[in-house]
Design a protein around this motif. Structure first.
Motif: not given
Length: 514
Positions: A356-367, A369-375, A451-456
């Protein structure tokens, strides 16, 4: 004839003067660096199931960045860039194995070297994981273990040499293993045969003796030498008298940090406190067990919060709070099952969460991973003498600490120093709400935030597909889609092409700052 300065020029000069400091006003600097601590693992960023009163108190007296980043989604590259101002990929830096040589070239500028130029004393306590020893030369753990932190600018160091899930499971004070018995010499290797030395203590091999893993079982990749009932990556023999106790590690590091602060209270100092929490194997002190409903991971985070509070208390006791910059952050986003069956991970249909706890909050991914939750990680900066408490949406990155502190200390960087570090001091001080115009993010592939844009790009993933179709590039607008759920690259081909070109140029360049 010299023309009078315009109002704009005078204002710029005034702002520059405000950002630099006289020698008498130069603050102490303490970086408290967590390990695998996600954006949502602290109360101030939304954690409901892990109490973090000390970190929250730090945030209430400082500036909490909601768009603060490490440079990579894994530990060694982020630590490398934090200390050098250079992206890890430029030096082929990745997660280091046991017995890896020092990854930071001793001749380049580092954060501790920068502070030493300004007359500071410098110290590091905690997890290192940047390699120790010379390339091509086996590290002699029974003599002077170097080069390491002391050779890249630190005046003192007290470390776990690699990381707590890897051998050797001993502390290193300066150049020497703490408590080592010369009659039980220490050997470290990647294979069992490398450490089968007569006269040295032999430890169980988790590959053939899984019953030796009595603390908890490994799930993957942590079944070589078994130390303290925990399987590790890599093999070691000897050094029984020098073994650390996993459950008292936080206490040991906090004591070293407190002693460092007290010893150096009368002169400007830079302390890099790199906690092992909440990296696996999570083994919080028994007094913290059961403090959350999230098992080992949650309890380890409570322990890290305690460690943060103890460092703050040491500053308060020595009258240093007002003119000390305290930076709290992490080396990458969260991870749950990372090699041990400690009961942490619960997987839902869309993402991993911890009961029930998401360590990345609303951000996708984590360690990893290239998504916001990674960094996108917790980043709090407190400096009562200068920083007005609050929240900042400025996009900032740890890689920019060197250039920003160089500005503060009035030190000019050479063109070949900290090439990827940009002066973000106004943003770090809360005087600029925008921060970076763009930045590179690194995981198994690369991304560009503009800015708010993100390209992977996903370009580097092609070799991992083994003949299958490689994943196509991705484009997100974080203003409308903060959780990166809708890839809109097909609807915005020109934007994607422009960002792809910029990302390629930045990767191929000699540095972002040039």
């Amino acid at each position: 004839m010299t023309r009078p300065k315009t109002l704009l020029q005078l204002s710029a000069a005034l702002l520059c003067g405000l950002c630099t400091l006289s020698a008498a006003d130069r603050p102490n600097v303490v970086i408290i660096y967590g390990d695998d601590v996600g954006f949502g693992d602290v109360g101030v960023n939304g954690s409901k199931l892990i109490p973090t009163p000390n970190i929250d108190r730090l945030a209430s007296g400082g500036l909490n960045f909601t768009d603060g980043h490490c440079s990579a989604a894994t530990c060694t590259p982020s630590r490398f860039s934090l200390l050098t101002g250079v992206h890890g990929f430029r030096h082929d830096v990745s997660i280091l194995p046991p017995n890896a040589p020092l990854s930071i070239p001793t001749e380049i500028l580092t954060l501790p070297k920068l502070f030493k130029k300004a007359g500071y004393t410098t110290g590091v306590v905690g997890k290192w994981h940047l390699g120790i020893g010379e390339k091509g030369v086996p590290t002699n753990w029974n003599g002077a273990v170097k080069p390491g932190p002391l050779e890249i600018g630190f005046d003192s160091s007290f470390l776990l040499p690699s990381t707590n899930d890897r051998v050797p499971c001993v502390y290193l004070d300066g150049h020497h293993v703490v408590g080592l018995d010369p009659n039980d010499p220490l050997y470290v290797g990647n294979k069992l045969k490398d450490v089968q030395k007569p006269g040295s203590t032999q430890y169980p091999d988790g590959q053939t003796d899984r019953e030796a893993m009595t603390y908890y079982q490994s799930t993957h990749g942590h079944s070589d030498s078994v130390i303290n009932g925990i399987g590790r990556i890599g093999y070691m023999a000897g050094g029984k008298s020098a073994l650390w106790n996993d459950e008292t590690m936080a206490d040991v590091f906090v004591k070293e940090a407190r002693d460092y602060i007290t010893t150096n209270k009368d002169k400007p100092f830079f302390l890099y406190f790199a906690s092992q929490d909440i990296h696996v194997p999570r083994a919080p002190n028994p007094r913290f067990k059961g403090k959350t409903e999230l098992g080992f991971r949650g309890d380890a985070m409570v322990q890290f919060d305690w460690a943060t509070g103890e460092i703050m208390k040491a500053l308060e006791e020595n009258g240093l709070t007002e003119n000390t910059i305290v930076i709290f952050s992490s080396d990458n986003g969260p991870v749950y099952d990372d090699g041990y069956n400690d009961g942490t991970r619960v997987k839902t249909s869309s993402k991993e969460v911890d009961q029930g706890h998401d360590g990345s909050g609303i951000w996708r991914g984590g360690k990893y991973q290239i998504y916001e939750g990674g960094t996108r990680v917790p980043l709090i900066i407190r400096w009562p003498a200068r920083i007005k408490p609050g929240t900042s949406k400025a996009m900032v990155n740890q890689i920019d600490f060197i250039a920003s502190f160089a500005n503060m200390l009035d030190i000019e960087l050479a063109e070949n120093e900290a090439q990827d570090s940009r002066d973000m001091l106004p943003a770090f001080l809360g005087e600029d709400e925008k921060g970076l115009p763009y930045m590179v993010q690194e995981a198994r592939t690369f991304a560009l935030r503009s800015g708010d844009w993100k390209y992977i790009s996903n370009e580097s993933l092609k070799k991992e597909t083994k003949g299958k179709k490689a994943p196509k590039p991705e484009l997100y607008n974080l203003e409308t889609d903060p959780s990166e759920q809708s890839n809109i690259i097909d609807q915005n081909p020109e934007k994607a092409a422009s960002m792809a070109k910029q990302l390629d140029e930045l990767i191929e360049s000699d540095g972002v700052r040039k």
